[in-house]
Design an enzyme around this catalytic site. Structure first.
Site, PDB file in Angstrom:
ATOM      1  N   CYS A 263       0.725  -1.277   0.063  1.00 47.60           N
ATOM      2  CA  CYS A 263       0.050  -0.098  -0.132  1.00 47.60           C
ATOM      3  C   CYS A 263       0.610   1.460   0.042  1.00 47.60           C
ATOM      4  O   CYS A 263       0.467   2.330  -0.505  1.00 47.60           O
ATOM      5  CB  CYS A 263      -1.012  -0.011   1.104  1.00 47.60           C
TER       6      CYS A 263
ATOM      7  N   HIS B 108      -3.029   1.248   6.829  1.00 41.80           N
ATOM      8  CA  HIS B 108      -3.065   1.449   5.323  1.00 41.80           C
ATOM      9  C   HIS B 108      -2.780   2.901   5.002  1.00 41.80           C
ATOM     10  O   HIS B 108      -3.237   3.840   5.443  1.00 41.80           O
ATOM     11  CB  HIS B 108      -4.453   0.976   4.757  1.00 41.80           C
TER      12      HIS B 108
ATOM     13  N   ASP C 228      -6.752   6.158  -3.850  1.00 43.79           N
ATOM     14  CA  ASP C 228      -6.217   4.733  -3.271  1.00 43.79           C
ATOM     15  C   ASP C 228      -5.909   4.161  -4.574  1.00 43.79           C
ATOM     16  O   ASP C 228      -6.534   3.235  -4.783  1.00 43.79           O
ATOM     17  CB  ASP C 228      -7.080   4.382  -2.099  1.00 43.79           C
TER      18      ASP C 228
ATOM     19  N   ASP D  53     -17.421  -0.471  12.496  1.00 41.67           N
ATOM     20  CA  ASP D  53     -17.717  -1.226  13.672  1.00 41.67           C
ATOM     21  C   ASP D  53     -16.953  -2.559  13.721  1.00 41.67           C
ATOM     22  O   ASP D  53     -17.069  -3.199  12.741  1.00 41.67           O
ATOM     23  CB  ASP D  53     -18.976  -1.385  14.278  1.00 41.67           C
TER      24      ASP D  53
END
Length: 696
Positions: free
Chosen positions: A284, A342, A365, A407
């Protein structure tokens, strides 16, 4: 720099053009493009540049019509050269010559491009016409970039310090590790290395959008949103002739281990010289840093951003499911995942397509995770849209929101049944960091993505996981029992790891409990491997009591089993012996390695093409002997190849050291990288970097 020109037609002596001078040095200073190229003109759209025409003899411009023509593929635009002292327009192509210069051998023509011109390499032609005769000259080529210094350009940025950091700086920091122990690694963006500009332009030329419809691609290149999507997809090679192939596990013997890269230039130049074959390998931060380089070169302000505890939400429900055994072992059975960190890119622009509320930083990204409109890219998505939870905002807002604000539902599994469950609303997106302007300190961007403090919802979560549909209570408290797990201090390589389990009994009766603690090694983006350490005990806790339990993972494990980039996943499961209820707490952390000392004689500011000595050393701070020690030094633009020093045995307190001659062939920021490994380690034990500024 003067160059001869080629004309077409029978040209009379009084209008023969002998040379053209693109005034590269002066134009590059005016257009803030110094260093991007030494041999071709690089200018920014919406700002005038100067071209000097040198004729065979003085020419009377009043007797002729003079036109310039710009060519971009099959697209052309022809426009007259006016004799005027007025400012040029940035709404369309225009050119002027000051009236006092029209009876000379040498004439300076000022040319201005529209502020919404395509980013590309253009051909420039001159046409001289008198009555029925037209004389044509091919003047040469020039590169046109976005202009963040121009207020009318969509990528305009208000402050000079921002432009210096997000366009001109060729050095940055990437934040890695865990939110408990943030590390940084430097990166040389390398936009001033010879050939990098050409590689960035070639990315656009070999893109599927250009190959499928060149004219439409050229027309759309004026839009930074379009440019970002094309370039984002081209940094990975999943759909096209992109730069980098990704690999996240296994060995890297047929390429370069992602952790070994220190800059973008080497990657881009290797891709360009190999006829657009993918460079192996990236992860990444490598994808993000290469994209950041390309965007800065082409004039779009950009920065590298790290999200700690970044979620990959496969089924787009903003819930990440994690599965543990009743002994605290984490299972690799969920399609969802949370990476310890990330890295992506933010680029700056006005969103004319969305409105002023979505101007500013946009997430892009290039790491190939999910397809967007059929290709592996992500964004540009306004950060403000993520903050406002605008899930339907283009591009990929829901995926990015999950990355920073999902979550985590943790389930305890025993004999195929769910025997415990809890929800963590704070784990994902714990920290979001980028490098501060003009400083090596991190800037915390978390509030830009998440403004609210999440609290457990009164509802239950309904999830269709691998164990069927289950209902999950909103809190981590089971019948008045609350458990937390913390690392007492950031552990260093060679030290024992101290864990602290805190148990609170909020019920009105005593509890008889079993504690099971487990530790597993993992990589930042993967599920843990087999356990490296376990512990358990039985205990009793009185009503209202808070127990603090201390555990120690032996130092030998952090020396022999863990590499520099390894992370430890620790989890504790507390079981009530009477009710059989279980509650889980988890924590992940990394082990800090000892620094490698790198010093350069004469300081960290060196001259080009001059030899300097670099001194490198590593000291064994562990209490045990290290066998098979290897100290390695490398640096793109400073060393031709890796330099390795080996030592059979390294006693406690002893150092391994070497001296290496370095020489820089080009200016800019360079990085020396030192690594240390040994025969009993699964990888590099320590990694250090040293920044050097190279000047002419």
């Amino acid at each position: 720099m003067e160059q001869a020109v080629r004309g077409r037609g029978l040209i009379p002596d009084n209008c023969q053009l002998k040379f053209v001078n693109f005034e590269i040095q002066e134009n590059h200073i005016t257009h803030e493009t110094v260093g991007l190229s030494s041999h071709q003109l690089v200018v920014r759209r919406g700002r005038a540049f100067q071209v000097t025409l040198i004729f065979q003899q003085p020419i009377d411009w009043s007797m002729y019509n003079f036109d310039l023509e710009v060519q971009l593929g099959d697209l052309t635009e022809r426009f007259p050269i006016h004799f005027s002292s007025q400012c040029l327009s940035s709404l369309h192509w225009s050119a002027r010559v000051f009236p006092e210069n029209v009876r000379s051998h040498s004439v300076s023509v000022h040319v201005c491009s529209p502020v919404l011109s395509a980013v590309a390499s253009y051909h420039l032609l001159l046409h001289i016409q008198r009555q029925y005769h037209i004389f044509n000259y091919e003047l040469g080529t020039f590169v046109l970039l976005c202009n963040p210094w121009c207020k009318d350009d969509p990528v305009s940025m208000p402050l000079e310090v921002q432009l210096q950091e997000y366009i001109q700086s060729d050095y940055g920091l990437v934040y890695v590790g865990t939110d408990q122990s943030v590390r940084h690694k430097p990166w040389a963006f390398g936009q001033y290395e010879p050939g990098v500009l050409e590689a960035c332009l070639q990315l656009l030329q070999v893109s599927p959008q250009h190959q499928n419809d060149r004219q439409n691609d050229y027309l759309r290149r004026a839009d930074p949103v379009y440019l970002c999507r094309v370039l984002c997809a081209m940094v990975n090679c999943n759909d096209d002739l992109g730069v980098l192939a990704g690999k996240w596990q296994g060995n890297y013997t047929d390429g370069v281990c992602p952790t070994d890269w220190t800059g973008s230039a080497e990657i881009l130049l290797q891709w360009l010289s190999s006829n657009c074959s993918p460079v192996r390998y990236g992860q990444c931060w490598v994808f993000a840093c290469v994209l950041c380089t390309v965007l800065r070169v082409l004039g779009i302000p950009s920065r590298v951003v790290t999200v700690f505890n970044a979620a990959h939400d496969v089924n787009a429900n903003l819930i990440i499911e994690e599965y543990y055994s009743s002994k605290g072992e984490k299972f690799n059975i969920s399609k969802d995942s949370v990476w310890n960190f990330h890295v992506w890119v933010e680029c700056w622009m006005r969103r004319e397509d969305l409105g002023a509320d979505f101007n500013g930083w946009q997430v892009v990204d290039p790491t190939p995770q999910e397809k967007s409109a059929g290709i592996y890219c992500c964004g540009p998505c306004p950060v403000s849209a993520v903050q406002r939870r605008c899930l339907h905002c283009p591009f990929d807002a829901s995926f990015i929101l999950a990355s920073v604000d999902a979550d985590v539902v943790r389930l305890i599994i025993r004999d195929g049944l769910v025997v415990g469950r809890s929800v963590d609303t704070e784990w994902v997106g714990q920290l979001i960091y980028t490098k501060s302007i003009g400083s090596n300190k991190p800037e915390n961007l978390t509030h830009m993505y998440k403004t609210r403090t999440k609290t457990p919802s009164p509802r239950t979560y309904s999830s269709s996981g691998v164990f069927g549909r289950i209902s999950v209570p909103p809190s981590g408290i089971v019948s008045g029992l609350k458990v937390s797990l913390e690392v007492e201090k950031t552990p260093s390589m060679g030290d024992s790891i101290c864990l602290c389990v805190t148990i609170s009994n909020h019920s009105r009766h005593a509890r008889f409990l079993t504690e099971r603690l487990n530790a597993q090694l993992k990589h930042y983006n993967s599920c843990p491997h087999e356990s490296i350490w376990k512990d358990h005990r039985q205990l009793e806790i009185q009503p209202g009591q808070v127990l603090t339990l201390h555990h120690s993972i032996p130092a030998s494990l952090s020396t022999s089993l863990m590499a520099h980039d390894d992370i430890v996943n620790a989890a504790v499961v507390i079981k009530d012996m009477n009710t059989k209820e279980r509650v889980l707490a988890a924590q992940e952390f990394n082990i800090c390695s000892h620094d490698i000392s790198i010093e350069v004689e004469g300081g960290d500011r060196i001259q080009m093409k001059t030899n300097y000595m670099a001194h490198v050393s590593y000291t064994n701070h562990c209490s045990t002997v290290i066998s098979g020690a290897v100290l390695c030094l490398e640096g793109f633009g400073l060393l031709q190849s890796k330099h390795e020093t080996r030592q059979a045995l390294l006693q406690p307190g002893e150092s391994i050291q070497t001296s290496v001659s370095i020489m820089a062939s080009s200016p800019g920021t360079k990085l020396l990288q030192g690594t240390f490994s040994h025969s009993h380690s699964p990888g590099v034990v320590s990694r250090s970097f040293h920044k050097i500024s190279v000047h002419n």
